[in-house]
Every structure is written in structure tokens, then in C-alpha cells.
Design a protein around this motif. Sequence first.
Motif, PDB file in Angstrom:
ATOM      1  N   THR A 116       2.393  -9.410  -7.388  1.00 25.66           N
ATOM      2  CA  THR A 116       1.046  -8.997  -7.782  1.00 25.66           C
ATOM      3  C   THR A 116       0.022 -10.083  -7.479  1.00 25.66           C
ATOM      4  O   THR A 116      -1.093  -9.794  -7.028  1.00 25.66           O
ATOM      5  N   TYR A 263      -0.431  -0.989 -12.149  1.00 28.26           N
ATOM      6  CA  TYR A 263       0.068  -0.211 -11.012  1.00 28.26           C
ATOM      7  C   TYR A 263      -0.165   1.278 -11.222  1.00 28.26           C
ATOM      8  O   TYR A 263      -0.474   2.000 -10.268  1.00 28.26           O
ATOM      9  N   LEU A 280      -0.605  -1.889  -2.963  1.00 28.50           N
ATOM     10  CA  LEU A 280       0.183  -1.276  -4.021  1.00 28.50           C
ATOM     11  C   LEU A 280       1.194  -0.291  -3.441  1.00 28.50           C
ATOM     12  O   LEU A 280       2.362  -0.272  -3.834  1.00 28.50           O
TER      13      LEU A 280
END
Length: 385
Positions: A116, A263, A280
Motif C-alpha cells: 500500500t 481497498y 489497486l
Amino acid sequence: MSLRRPGLLGAALLALSLAAGSTSTSTAGAVAGAVDVSSGRPAPGARAVEGWPVATPSRLGLRTKAVQRGAAEARRLDSTCFAVLRKGKLVGEWNWQLPREEPREVFSITKSVTSTLVGIAVRDGDLRLDDPVSTYVPQWRGTASESVTVRNLLSNDSGRFWSFKTDYSELLSARSRTKYAVSLPQQYAPGSAWAYNNAAIQVLEPVLEKATGMPVARFARERLFEPLGMTRTSFITDRADDAAVFYGLRTTCLDIARLGRLYLDSGKVGGKRILDAAYLRRAVGRSSSVHNAAYGYLWWLNRPGLLRGATDPVDAQGQPLHPVTGQLAPSAPVDVFAALGFGGQVLLVDPATRTMVVRLGLPAQPGDEAYGFTNAARVLTRALR
């Protein structure tokens, strides 16, 4: 870990991989949960817990008894916390042995946090996935590692040297894990072989530091933890003050659930985008390598195909001696993904139903019943109507 079926080769082999939970029974009582274990109803006066609105399972379309059974099984396996969340609401949350606010080690869940952070740096324009790592690690220039990319490190197909000794002994004992990881040689051509390579992932620490201009622990706090409200989450550092980016995160059930919500919210927090949708999708929406269908960018997936585990034996070219095809959790939706760690640490996310299952707990012992991707997926599928 072998993926002949995601099973156990012993606690050491499972470190920082799909893992198991202990089967010894806890004698400690639950620390005030948001939902009563027997009824599934919110505890008296509990409208929200640490910022999470509380709702009953039935109100959100989940089977109450299935959630309760999941909590009972989690407790039996020496979990320290267990939570089920859906559509941004807390359906059930239980804590044993530790208060909910006390951070605990979550091992390789750290890797998904590191992924991330890379995505945030990409969004900020600080780096690109196809940048050669040697741009940030000058020691690799003019060597066989010169063409390894950031994407290769995220996908675990960098071809960097791996052995059980280097990854689970020497790396962990090094004064500077980053310096040790950078110093290892190239074993295979980049992109040609897959390995669950902790040392290679640790090289993302200097990449992130050089790209963002700040230590990883600070970058994580300012750009991820604080915006998401992960107030109980932090990276550990080694004796050289390098953040451990392949393991070592300390967090709680409700804190790490905020990562899953990021997410589910397509990379946005508070209406502000911090992750590009394209990143993503590549991180959790499809396999990142032809060598392992079950792996995205440092996240585990439920995609069918060739499966690889942390310590599967390989030939001289780095290819599996005993190829296995299948799916980690055949009964669960194909788009489910998870952050996983030694000891059965799991954040399982189902984007289709916006449901999350979180379990943290004590490390496994050899031969104990698995509690990782497959067990959390079983809770999910039983609870969904």
C-alpha cells in the motif's frame, strides 16, 4: 509452506506466510466485545466501537450463528482478537487475553501494508512500478540485479537469492536487515522464477526511503496510518533503525480492518484518493505473475491456477518440483483477497459483498489446524446469506 494443500511444514517454515493458529484453549474471558457472543446483539449502549458503527449480523444480511461459530473457533485457536465487518459496520468483535487497544505483532500482514505504501508513492509521483530498483539502490548498478524492477519485488519474481538460512535466520539476525538484503546476489533472471522472498521485499525499504525522501515509518504514519485513523499501528525498526517492511507491523483487529476498508473504498479515504484505482486492481484484482495465481502485489488472492508456497522445493531454474494447480479456498468467491501472516494472522476481504474477517492470535505450532486464508474464507461463506 507447501501448497500441495495450504498446509504445515512446521512453524518456522510458515513464518511470514499462509499460517496456522494454535489449538490450545484460552482460559481468559473475552474483553468487552461490541457484539454479545451468545446473541449477536450489540452490547448495551454500544453504538460505535473505535469509530466503527455497530450493527447486528442479521441487519446486514449475515447469519448470526455463523458469525458466533467463527468467534468460538477463533477463541479455541488461541486468537487474541476476531472481528467481522460488513459495509463499513462492525458486526462482531471479540478480544481475549489482550485489551482491544493493545497492538500485537501481525508478521507478514506487514507486506500488504508495504504494498500500500508503494501504491501511495506511485500515486504521489515519487516512483513508478517499472523503475529499476538500481535507481534507488546504487549497489545493484552494473550487476545481474540491475534490471530488477519495483514491480518484480512486489510480485516476488525478482529472482533475488533465496534460501531458508538467508531468509529465516541471517536476515532476521542482521543488524541492518536492509544492508543484508541488498548484499545478497542474483539467483535467477528477473521475472523467471517465483519465491516468497523476505530479503527481496526488504529492499523496498530503501526504495521507499529514497523515493519519498523520508524514513518508511514516518511515511507510513503520515500518509497511511493517520489518514485512515490507524492510531494503534506502527512499524518496528532494527538496530540500524531501518523499518522492517516484510514483517514486524504492530496493530489491532480494528486498526488493520481500516486497511481493508481503504481497498473496499477503491483507494479513497474521507473522499480523498490516496491509491490509484489501477494500482489497486493490480495489487488485489489479478495475479501479478504467471508463476503463482494466488499472489498479487504482496497480497494473497483466491485466483485459480498454479499455486506456490513459501518453501516449496524448486529445480535449478527456480521452477516447482511438484507443480500444484487449484485455488486457496474453492468455496469462496474468486475475487476474495487477504493479508496473511505467521500464526494465522489474517485480514480477509470480499469486495463483492464488502465483508471483512479479521483474526489475530498466537503463533502456530507444528501440526495445528490451519487458520489462515481457508478458515477465514469458511467463516465468510457460512455467514453470507
